[in-house]
Scaffold this motif. Structure first.
Motif, PDB file in Angstrom:
ATOM      1  N   GLN A 151       0.890  -1.124   0.228  1.00 51.10           N
ATOM      2  CA  GLN A 151       0.006  -0.110   0.033  1.00 51.10           C
ATOM      3  C   GLN A 151       0.764   1.217   0.058  1.00 51.10           C
ATOM      4  O   GLN A 151       0.155   2.154  -0.064  1.00 51.10           O
ATOM      5  CB  GLN A 151      -0.887  -0.056   1.252  1.00 51.10           C
ATOM      6  N   ARG A 152       2.388   1.164   0.045  1.00 48.43           N
ATOM      7  CA  ARG A 152       3.196   2.220   0.218  1.00 48.43           C
ATOM      8  C   ARG A 152       2.924   2.940   1.008  1.00 48.43           C
ATOM      9  O   ARG A 152       2.784   4.426   1.030  1.00 48.43           O
ATOM     10  CB  ARG A 152       3.197   3.000  -1.219  1.00 48.43           C
ATOM     11  N   ARG A 153       2.458   2.626   2.206  1.00 46.27           N
ATOM     12  CA  ARG A 153       2.264   3.523   3.640  1.00 46.27           C
ATOM     13  C   ARG A 153       2.745   2.390   4.785  1.00 46.27           C
ATOM     14  O   ARG A 153       2.591   1.604   4.666  1.00 46.27           O
ATOM     15  CB  ARG A 153       0.946   4.025   3.725  1.00 46.27           C
ATOM     16  N   LEU A 154       3.214   3.227   5.841  1.00 48.80           N
ATOM     17  CA  LEU A 154       3.459   2.457   6.934  1.00 48.80           C
ATOM     18  C   LEU A 154       2.069   2.045   7.782  1.00 48.80           C
ATOM     19  O   LEU A 154       1.173   2.925   8.051  1.00 48.80           O
ATOM     20  CB  LEU A 154       3.943   3.373   8.053  1.00 48.80           C
ATOM     21  N   ASP A 221      10.575  -7.327  -4.568  1.00 44.78           N
ATOM     22  CA  ASP A 221       9.872  -6.640  -5.845  1.00 44.78           C
ATOM     23  C   ASP A 221       8.867  -5.675  -5.241  1.00 44.78           C
ATOM     24  O   ASP A 221       7.722  -6.336  -4.938  1.00 44.78           O
ATOM     25  CB  ASP A 221       9.552  -7.606  -6.956  1.00 44.78           C
ATOM     26  N   ASN A 222       8.991  -4.621  -5.008  1.00 46.17           N
ATOM     27  CA  ASN A 222       8.072  -3.620  -4.762  1.00 46.17           C
ATOM     28  C   ASN A 222       7.418  -2.728  -6.052  1.00 46.17           C
ATOM     29  O   ASN A 222       6.836  -1.755  -5.677  1.00 46.17           O
ATOM     30  CB  ASN A 222       8.667  -2.674  -3.400  1.00 46.17           C
ATOM     31  N   GLY A 223       7.698  -3.053  -7.228  1.00 51.11           N
ATOM     32  CA  GLY A 223       7.167  -2.354  -8.451  1.00 51.11           C
ATOM     33  C   GLY A 223       8.136  -1.050  -8.593  1.00 51.11           C
ATOM     34  O   GLY A 223       7.547   0.019  -9.432  1.00 51.11           O
ATOM     35  N   GLY A 266      10.699   7.128   1.499  1.00 52.26           N
ATOM     36  CA  GLY A 266       9.554   8.181   1.417  1.00 52.26           C
ATOM     37  C   GLY A 266       8.281   7.538   2.140  1.00 52.26           C
ATOM     38  O   GLY A 266       7.316   8.447   2.012  1.00 52.26           O
ATOM     39  N   LEU A 267       8.391   6.521   2.843  1.00 57.44           N
ATOM     40  CA  LEU A 267       6.959   6.163   3.389  1.00 57.44           C
ATOM     41  C   LEU A 267       6.590   7.222   4.633  1.00 57.44           C
ATOM     42  O   LEU A 267       5.536   6.955   5.051  1.00 57.44           O
ATOM     43  CB  LEU A 267       7.553   4.735   4.169  1.00 57.44           C
TER      44      LEU A 267
END
Length: 385
Positions: A151-154, A221-223, A266-267
Motif C-alpha cells: 500500500q506504500r504507507r506504514l 520486488d515492490n514495483g 519516502g514512507l
C-alpha cells in the motif's frame, strides 16, 4: 520474514532453507563468541537436517576504518569456517522420532560430534555445539510489513501480531573460545555469514545469509525497480559468495537496492537519505557487504544490531558489540533506519518479542510440541494489491 522461504530453492527443500543467523559475545563468559544458524521454517517434531547438504558458518576478521561517511569494512582474507554435516537417520529417540548424528568440522581440521537434540551437545577443543529442534526466536508482524510495501504507507499497528508465534526451527548453536580456536592474532571484530551447500568434494551454494531481511524486504520486488521486472533476484543472490559478490549481477542488486531504499525513505513523507545524482543510495554499498559484524571485546547486549555499521556510516567509534542477539528487535531497527535514518520516532511493527531466549547454552527456548500449521509461502506484495 528474516530469511525464511527466501527463494524458490528454499521453498522446494525446507531442510536447506536458512531462516536466521545470530552472532554475539557470550552473556556469561568473556572471550566466547556464540554463533547460531537456524534452518527449516516451521519445523515439526521429528524434522531432520539434510544429509545431502552441509551447513557452514564462515568467520573473518574485520578492520573498522575510522574514516569519513561512506567508508566500508575491511574484511580479511583469512577465514575460519565451521562446517556441520548430518548422517542419514540412525534410529528413533525416546519419543519415537528419527534422529541423526552430527559432525562439526573445526577450522583447525579437528571435529566434534553429537546426537541430534541432545542437550549435552558436542565438545571439541575450544568449542561446544548443539543441533536440534527449538522454538523460532524470530518475531515480526509479517502481514502488516507486506501491507506496508503493497500500500506504500506504514501500516504497522501499536499492537502487532507475531506471524511466527509458536513456530519451531532446526538450530545449530556453537560457542567458540576465540583465543583457542581463532588464535590471538584474529582480533576481536568479526564478519559472520552462513550458507548451506551441497555435500561432496565440489559444493554448490544453495542459500546464503548475513543480515536479516536483506532478501525478503530489501531485495524484494515492490514495483519501483524499473531495471529488474522479471527475475527473482533472491535466487541469484543466494548463489553469491557472502564475502565477494560476482560481477554478473552486481549492477542488478545495486539497482534494486537503490530503488527500494528510496521507496522506504519516502514512507514517512520526508527525505532522510539524499541520494547521489545517479540515484545511488547512501546505504547500498554497506548493505551489499552482507554479513553480521560483531565485536567480542564489547559486553553482550540485546539491542545492538547494526550499531557497528551505524558508527561506520557516522565516522565514529562503535560503542556496543553489534552482531545480533536472539532477543533483538531487528525489524524495528531496520525500519527505523531505512525510513527515517534514526532521526525520527522509532518505527515499530508492534511486535516486541516472543518467548525470550536464555542467556545459557543452548540459548534458544525449547520447541513447541504442537506448532501451528502454516502454508509454505510468505504473503507477497502482488497478492496484497
Amino acid at each position: 520474514m528474516s530469511d525464511h522461504l527466501s527463494g524458490t530453492r528454499a521453498l522446494a527443500d525446507p531442510a536447506i532453507d536458512l531462516t536466521d543467523l545470530y552472532a554475539f559475545p557470550s552473556p556469561s563468559q568473556a572471550g566466547l563468541l556464540v554463533l547460531v544458524m537456524n534452518v527449516f521454517p516451521n519445523a515439526r517434531p521429528g524434522s531432520l537436517f539434510s544429509d545431502a547438504a552441509s551447513y557452514r558458518i564462515r568467520v573473518r576478521s574485520v578492520a573498522v576504518p575510522a574514516g569519513d561517511f561512506g567508508s566500508l569494512f575491511d574484511v580479511g582474507t583469512d577465514e575460519y569456517a565451521f562446517t556441520f554435516s548430518f548422517s542419514a537417520p540412525t534410529g528413533a529417540d525416546a519419543k519415537g522420532n528419527l534422529t541423526q548424528q552430527g559432525t562439526c568440522a573445526l577450522p583447525n581440521g579437528e571435529s566434534a560430534s553429537l546426537q541430534l537434540n541432545d542437550e549435552r551437545g558436542g565438545h571439541g577443543q575450544g568449542v561446544r555445539w548443539y543441533a536440534g529442534l527449538r522454538l523460532d526466536p524470530f518475531f515480526m508482524d509479517v502481514l502488516k510489513e507486506v501491507e506496508t510495501r503493497a500500500q506504500r504507507r506504514l501500516a504497522f499497528q501499536p499492537k502487532g501480531t507475531n506471524f511466527l508465534e509458536g513456530n519451531d526451527v532446526l538450530t545449530i548453536v556453537i560457542e567458540v573460545d576465540v583465543a583457542k580456536v581463532l588464535g590471538p592474532d584474529a582480533g576481536t571484530v568479526f564478519a559472520v555469514a552462513a550458507e548451506s551447500v551441497t555435500a561432496g568434494p565440489y559444493p554448490v551454494r544453495l542459500e546464503r545469509l548475513g543480515r536479516p531481511e536483506v532478501k525478503n524486504i530489501l531485495l524484494s520486488d515492490n514495483g519501483v525497480d524499473t531495471a529488474n521486472k522479471v527475475v527473482d533476484l533472491r535466487d541469484l543472490y543466494n548463489e553469491e559468495d557472502p564475502f565477494r559478490l560476482g560481477p554478473s549481477y552486481l549492477d542488478a542488486y545495486r539497482a534494486r537496492l537503490n530503488a527500494n531504499l528510496a521507496f522506504f525513505d519516502g514512507l514517512d513523507g520526508k527525505l532522510d537519505w539524499p541520494t547521489q545524482s545517479d540515484g545511488t543510495h547512501p546505504l547500498t554499498e554497506l548493505l551489499l557487504a552482507d554479513f553480521l559484524v560483531v565485536d567480542v571485546a564489547k559486553p553482550y547486549a540485546e539491542d545492538s544490531y547494526f550499531e557497528i555499521e551505524r558508527a561506520l556510516l557516522e565516522g565514529r567509534t562503535h560503542e556496543t558489540c553489534g552482531g545480533r542477539s536472539l532477543n533483538d528487535d531487528v525489524i524495528d531497527t531496520l525500519y527505523t533506519l531505512i525510513v527515517n535514518a534514526g532521526r525520527g520516532p522509532r518505527v515499530s511493527d508492534g511486535v516486541d518479542g516472543t518467548v525470550p531466549a536464555s542467556w545459557e547454552f543452548p540459548y534458544l527456548a525449547p520447541p513447541n510440541p504442537n506448532p501451528p500449521e502454516h502454508e509454505a509461502a510468505i504473503p507477497t506484495v502482488a497478492a496484497s494489491q
